[in-house]
Design a protein around this motif. Structure first.
Motif, PDB file in Angstrom:
ATOM      1  N   ASP A 121      -0.881  15.238  68.466  1.00 19.76           N
ATOM      2  CA  ASP A 121      -2.439  14.634  69.195  1.00 19.76           C
ATOM      3  C   ASP A 121      -3.353  16.182  69.203  1.00 19.76           C
ATOM      4  O   ASP A 121      -2.967  16.802  68.464  1.00 19.76           O
ATOM      5  N   HIS A 122      -4.594  15.270  68.689  1.00 23.00           N
ATOM      6  CA  HIS A 122      -5.833  16.922  68.819  1.00 23.00           C
ATOM      7  C   HIS A 122      -6.129  16.859  70.152  1.00 23.00           C
ATOM      8  O   HIS A 122      -6.509  15.529  70.722  1.00 23.00           O
ATOM      9  N   LEU A 123      -5.682  17.609  70.024  1.00 21.48           N
ATOM     10  CA  LEU A 123      -5.355  18.145  71.700  1.00 21.48           C
ATOM     11  C   LEU A 123      -7.403  17.943  72.398  1.00 21.48           C
ATOM     12  O   LEU A 123      -8.057  17.250  73.259  1.00 21.48           O
ATOM     13  N   VAL A 124      -8.574  18.505  71.967  1.00 17.88           N
ATOM     14  CA  VAL A 124      -9.517  17.872  71.930  1.00 17.88           C
ATOM     15  C   VAL A 124     -10.066  16.911  70.665  1.00 17.88           C
ATOM     16  O   VAL A 124      -9.660  16.631  69.610  1.00 17.88           O
ATOM     17  N   PRO A 125     -10.168  15.418  71.280  1.00 24.71           N
ATOM     18  CA  PRO A 125     -10.440  14.874  70.493  1.00 24.71           C
ATOM     19  C   PRO A 125     -11.152  14.645  69.266  1.00 24.71           C
ATOM     20  O   PRO A 125     -12.764  15.225  69.229  1.00 24.71           O
ATOM     21  N   LEU A 126     -11.027  13.975  68.378  1.00 23.46           N
ATOM     22  CA  LEU A 126     -11.896  13.940  66.988  1.00 23.46           C
ATOM     23  C   LEU A 126     -13.479  13.270  67.773  1.00 23.46           C
ATOM     24  O   LEU A 126     -14.777  14.114  67.243  1.00 23.46           O
ATOM     25  N   ALA A 127     -13.335  12.113  68.351  1.00 21.14           N
ATOM     26  CA  ALA A 127     -14.636  11.529  68.908  1.00 21.14           C
ATOM     27  C   ALA A 127     -14.887  12.508  70.116  1.00 21.14           C
ATOM     28  O   ALA A 127     -16.933  12.287  70.308  1.00 21.14           O
ATOM     29  N   GLU A 128     -14.422  13.239  71.048  1.00 21.82           N
ATOM     30  CA  GLU A 128     -15.182  14.051  72.284  1.00 21.82           C
ATOM     31  C   GLU A 128     -16.124  15.514  70.867  1.00 21.82           C
ATOM     32  O   GLU A 128     -16.314  15.457  71.317  1.00 21.82           O
ATOM     33  N   ALA A 129     -14.931  16.079  70.450  1.00 24.53           N
ATOM     34  CA  ALA A 129     -15.633  16.670  69.527  1.00 24.53           C
ATOM     35  C   ALA A 129     -17.230  16.282  69.004  1.00 24.53           C
ATOM     36  O   ALA A 129     -18.060  16.739  68.662  1.00 24.53           O
TER      37      ALA A 129
END
Length: 214
Positions: A121-129
């Motif tokens: 998991d990307h803890l802070v998701p790529l789309a969120e970033a």
């Protein structure tokens, strides 16, 4: 002290130690994720206070704009490095693929023995970033974010749980294990702070509420 009593005291002590060890082994998970330790709750609260509050904008987002699972060393890519780091007794083949091991998912408390049941998991998701400022980054910076092994950004978790989380922030999704939520929000804020990403108002409110008890 007579030898009999000395031996008896040693035997009782040994039995007690064995009992404690057996209880610990019984109660402990078979593996534990090794997410880099996030900042303290106090530090996370101070970081959060400095983050820009802004409306999210997903215009132009494409996952391919974040090159991920790049080679880290030898034949091992980022996913394989995290699988090795977060697992217990992980065996890898010559291509660095995990052929056996055990993975404990701190989001839901499940333990898995097949790497195919685990997502990184990307803890802070790529789309969120992207929504929060990464749309203005260079490709190399987005690549660094997507493969960051230094900050608490990558963690092995149950695949279905990761898919259910998707690109949601803490306003709409949190780990089902309440015991992990403090770690999760501390990590979230640390990553956003390090990369200079913004938060939206609902996200900041949720983070503030969760961090209040950390």
């Amino acid at each position: 002290m007579p030898r009999f009593y000395a031996r008896r005291r040693l035997s009782v002590a040994a039995a007690f130690t064995a009992l404690i060890s057996s209880v610990a082994l019984f109660s402990a998970p078979t593996a534990s994720a090794a997410l880099p330790t996030p900042v303290s709750g106090a530090t996370a609260r101070s970081y959060l206070a400095t983050l820009t509050v802004a409306t999210e904008d997903r215009t132009g987002y494409n996952r391919d704009l974040f090159p991920h699972w790049i080679t880290q060393s030898g034949a091992c890519n980022t996913r394989e490095v995290v699988l090795k780091r977060d697992g217990t007794n992980v065996v890898q083949d010559s291509a660095c693929a995990a052929t056996s091991g055990s993975w404990y998912s701190p989001y839901d408390g499940a333990t898995w023995s097949a790497a195919s049941d685990v997502d990184i998991d990307h803890l802070v998701p790529l789309a969120e970033a992207w929504d929060s400022g990464a749309d203005s980054w260079t490709t190399s910076r987005r690549q660094a974010f997507a493969n960051d092994l230094t900050r608490p950004q990558l963690i092995a978790v149950t695949d279905d749980v990761n898919q259910a989380k998707g690109d949601q922030d803490p306003a709409t999704w949190m780990p089902s294990r309440t015991a992990y939520r403090c770690t999760y929000v501390r990590a979230w804020v640390q990553v956003k702070y390090y990369y200079g990403l913004s938060v939206d108002s609902a996200e900041k409110s949720a983070l503030t509420n969760h961090l209040a008890s950390c």
